[in-house]
Design a protein around this motif. Structure first.
Motif, PDB file in Angstrom:
ATOM      1  N   VAL A  23       0.956  -1.196   0.077  1.00 42.63           N
ATOM      2  CA  VAL A  23       0.057   0.145   0.010  1.00 42.63           C
ATOM      3  C   VAL A  23       0.980   1.405  -0.072  1.00 42.63           C
ATOM      4  N   ASP A  24       2.038   1.200   0.687  1.00 44.63           N
ATOM      5  CA  ASP A  24       2.955   2.325   0.514  1.00 44.63           C
ATOM      6  C   ASP A  24       3.514   2.720  -0.843  1.00 44.63           C
ATOM      7  N   ALA A  25       3.634   1.615  -1.562  1.00 45.45           N
ATOM      8  CA  ALA A  25       4.390   1.637  -3.013  1.00 45.45           C
ATOM      9  C   ALA A  25       2.943   2.237  -3.892  1.00 45.45           C
ATOM     10  N   ALA A  26       1.888   1.721  -3.472  1.00 41.01           N
ATOM     11  CA  ALA A  26       0.589   2.395  -4.261  1.00 41.01           C
ATOM     12  C   ALA A  26       0.254   3.696  -4.101  1.00 41.01           C
ATOM     13  N   VAL A  27       0.459   4.248  -2.865  1.00 42.61           N
ATOM     14  CA  VAL A  27      -0.082   5.605  -2.653  1.00 42.61           C
ATOM     15  C   VAL A  27       1.102   6.389  -3.166  1.00 42.61           C
ATOM     16  N   LEU A  28       2.358   5.993  -2.916  1.00 41.33           N
ATOM     17  CA  LEU A  28       3.573   6.754  -3.499  1.00 41.33           C
ATOM     18  C   LEU A  28       3.689   6.895  -5.210  1.00 41.33           C
ATOM     19  N   ALA A  29       3.040   5.752  -5.888  1.00 41.27           N
ATOM     20  CA  ALA A  29       3.057   5.780  -7.086  1.00 41.27           C
ATOM     21  C   ALA A  29       1.876   6.653  -7.614  1.00 41.27           C
ATOM     22  N   ALA A  30       0.818   6.456  -6.923  1.00 46.29           N
ATOM     23  CA  ALA A  30      -0.502   7.501  -7.226  1.00 46.29           C
ATOM     24  C   ALA A  30      -0.259   8.810  -7.092  1.00 46.29           C
ATOM     25  N   ALA A  31       0.604   9.235  -6.066  1.00 49.41           N
ATOM     26  CA  ALA A  31       0.867  10.634  -5.780  1.00 49.41           C
ATOM     27  C   ALA A  31       1.538  11.461  -7.128  1.00 49.41           C
ATOM     28  N   ASP A  32       2.213  10.833  -7.703  1.00 47.64           N
ATOM     29  CA  ASP A  32       2.494  11.136  -9.490  1.00 47.64           C
ATOM     30  C   ASP A  32       1.451  12.099 -10.207  1.00 47.64           C
ATOM     31  N   ARG A  33       0.153  11.449  -9.622  1.00 43.98           N
ATOM     32  CA  ARG A  33      -1.088  12.273 -10.501  1.00 43.98           C
ATOM     33  C   ARG A  33      -1.549  13.255  -9.657  1.00 43.98           C
ATOM     34  N   LEU A  34      -1.210  13.573  -8.353  1.00 38.98           N
ATOM     35  CA  LEU A  34      -1.994  14.518  -7.546  1.00 38.98           C
ATOM     36  C   LEU A  34      -1.736  15.798  -8.066  1.00 38.98           C
TER      37      LEU A  34
END
Length: 555
Positions: free
Chosen positions: A81-92
């Motif tokens: 889940v850490d990897a998931a939110v870090l990756a998703a943060a690129d689209r923030l």
């Protein structure tokens, strides 16, 4: 362990005779009268005790094993889940953060989970106003060893739901960022479009949650053969409008300032300045007087009639004897029968003298598109700005044309980040919890076109090569080497001042020399990125943006 057991032949014997002695339990069998037999009546108390003991030991072992399994499973889930939110943060902060961000998060979560584990990632939430991305997991954990102990310990083997969550949020402190971006001619077409996209994506990341505050300020410095500091600064104290700098009049025969020549032509100064001489081109020395001031670029009319390159000059936009100049003397070589001259010989001035004349500008209009603003091809730089929309507008306005002077880009990136003039939007160096960062991106080496005439080169930020500000090797290769050395100096000086430099080498797979230059400029080997195509360029900027934003996992 010893277990005491009484004989079953006569219970009362325990108090009346020698048969009442206890017998030692040894293993699972006992010996009597020389015979080996299984435990009997007095052993009835032993079997349940053994069963309980065995079950207890098995339970303890199973609990220990299953506990380790749960800890391992929860750790795997947390990392996923850490990897998931870090990756998703690129689209923030981007327009597609909800759709694309969710898809990226799911993909990264799945890639970091064992396929056999029943687990799901809940909805990923994006809050660009606060700069946070959050997600929670639901994982079904199946017991194995505990399930086998269900007959003795009901419920021990039941499935359990494990939940882990993660939130990525902005780090503390403030950031001042200079985007030093190559806008030379080789970036035309799709390449400049890719650069616009890459820079815009980075802006979405760094501004998420802090747009309009003093937490993040970004400046944009497009560079080509020169840097445009903005025509609005014409009357700034750091612009040499009065001719104080020694180089101000080096291309003209009279002490007529460059702004006066622009006025003579009825043409506006586009906003580009020359590199300072005497080693000041790679410093942030305060511009107060003389050589420290910035001289406005003015490309003089080169020899020849307007629009002609018959003499080997590429920027002839006036007739050499125009304006208030005395016309060239003409001698007729042939007359018609009626006495009309059909062929003339013009007595011209030497090329260097013709180029230096100022009388030809008076009342004339440039008859050639480049004219006095030749090699001033970029849009004006944007000083540090805390409003995302204004920075994006500067990125969108970028256009590609001209030669390449990486050194000037670095120098002006430094000056934009500096708290002193010319631009004063930056905090003092060393301010608490404030970072000054430069991103330097180029798709090619330093390059200035050489010329086979008395100027030795075209005119750009370094002036003409013949004036000595490009070394003494008068060809394109020599100019490249000279500018590369000065670029290293500029990078070293900026880093010593406290600026962290990231570099991006775009489409430079076949140019190891420029790749090495960019690695030397970067503050750390990990800060030197390479991109072979537009997708790689966008990803490089995305990675840098995430690092700059100091995204941290909390929760």
């Amino acid at each position: 362990m010893q277990i005491l057991c009484m004989s079953s032949a006569n219970p009362n014997q325990a108090a009346h005779g020698p048969r009442s002695f206890p017998r030692r339990f040894d293993g699972f069998h006992t010996r009597r009268a020389g015979l080996t037999r299984s435990l009997s009546c007095e052993d009835g108390a032993v079997a349940p005790a053994l069963a309980i003991l065995f079950a207890t030991v098995m339970l303890a072992a199973a609990v220990a094993v299953e506990h380790n399994r749960i800890i391992t499973e929860m750790g795997r889930d947390q990392r996923a889940v850490d990897a998931a939110v870090l990756a998703a943060a690129d689209r923030l902060g981007m327009d597609d953060q909800e759709s694309a961000g969710q898809a990226v998060a799911l993909a990264f979560y799945a890639a970091n989970r064992k396929p056999s584990t029943p687990s799901t990632l809940g909805d990923v939430t994006f809050d660009a106003d606060t700069g946070e991305v959050s997600a929670t997991t639901n994982t079904t954990w199946h017991a194995t060893l505990l399930r086998s102990l269900e007959p003795w310990f009901p419920g021990a083997g039941q499935d359990r739901t494990l939940n882990k969550s993660a939130t990525v949020s902005k780090g503390s402190g403030s950031v001042e960022l200079a985007l030093v971006l190559d806008n030379s001619g080789s970036m035309q077409g799709q390449y400049i479009e890719d650069l616009r996209t890459a820079a815009s994506n980075l802006l979405a990341t760094v501004f998420a949650g802090v747009d309009g505050t003093d937490r993040v300020k970004v400046g944009v410095i497009p560079f080509a053969a020169s840097v445009n500091v903005g025509a609005v600064n014409k009357n700034a104290s750091w612009i040499d409008g009065a001719g104080q700098a020694p180089t101000h009049f080096e291309n003209v025969s009279e002490s007529r300032t460059r702004f006066q020549l622009f006025e003579d032509l009825g043409t506006n100064w586009a906003g580009c300045v020359e590199a300072r001489a005497a080693g000041l081109d790679v410093t942030d020395a305060e511009p107060v007087s003389g050589s420290t001031l910035f001289v406005p670029m003015f490309a003089v009319d080169e020899p020849g009639d307007a629009g002609s390159n018959s003499l080997g000059y590429t920027n002839s936009y006036l007739d050499d004897d125009g304006g208030t100049c005395e016309p060239y003397h003409r001698t007729c070589l042939n007359y018609s029968r009626r006495g009309k001259c059909t062929e003339w010989q013009v007595t011209r001035l030497p090329n260097a003298e013709a180029q230096a004349r100022t009388c030809k500008y008076s009342g004339e209009l440039p008859q050639y598109t480049a004219g006095p603003n030749a090699m001033c091809t970029t849009q004006p730089l944007l000083p540090l700005n805390s409003t995302k929309s204004e920075v994006e507008a500067a990125v969108t306005a970028m256009q590609a044309n001209g030669n390449t002077n990486i050194k000037e880009g670095v120098a002006w990136g430094w000056r934009v980040l500096s708290p002193g003039a010319p631009f004063t939007e930056g905090r003092e160096f060393g301010s608490e919890d404030n970072r000054k960062i430069m991103i330097l991106m180029t798709d090619g080496e330093n390059f200035l076109s050489s010329a086979g005439n008395h100027n030795k080169s075209i005119y750009a930020a370094q002036g003409y090569a013949a004036k000595g500000r490009l070394g003494t090797t008068y060809n394109a290769s020599g100019y490249t080497s000279y500018l590369a050395a000065r670029t290293r100096d500029a990078c070293a000086n900026a880093k010593a001042a406290g600026i962290t430099i990231y570099t991006v080498a775009f489409r430079l797979e076949n140019d190891p020399t420029t790749q090495a230059l960019l690695r030397d400029c970067a503050s750390d080997p990990d800060n030197a990125f390479t991109a072979s195509d537009g997708s790689g360029l966008i990803q490089s900027f995305r990675n840098i943006g995430r690092e700059i934003s100091s995204l941290r996992i909390s929760g």
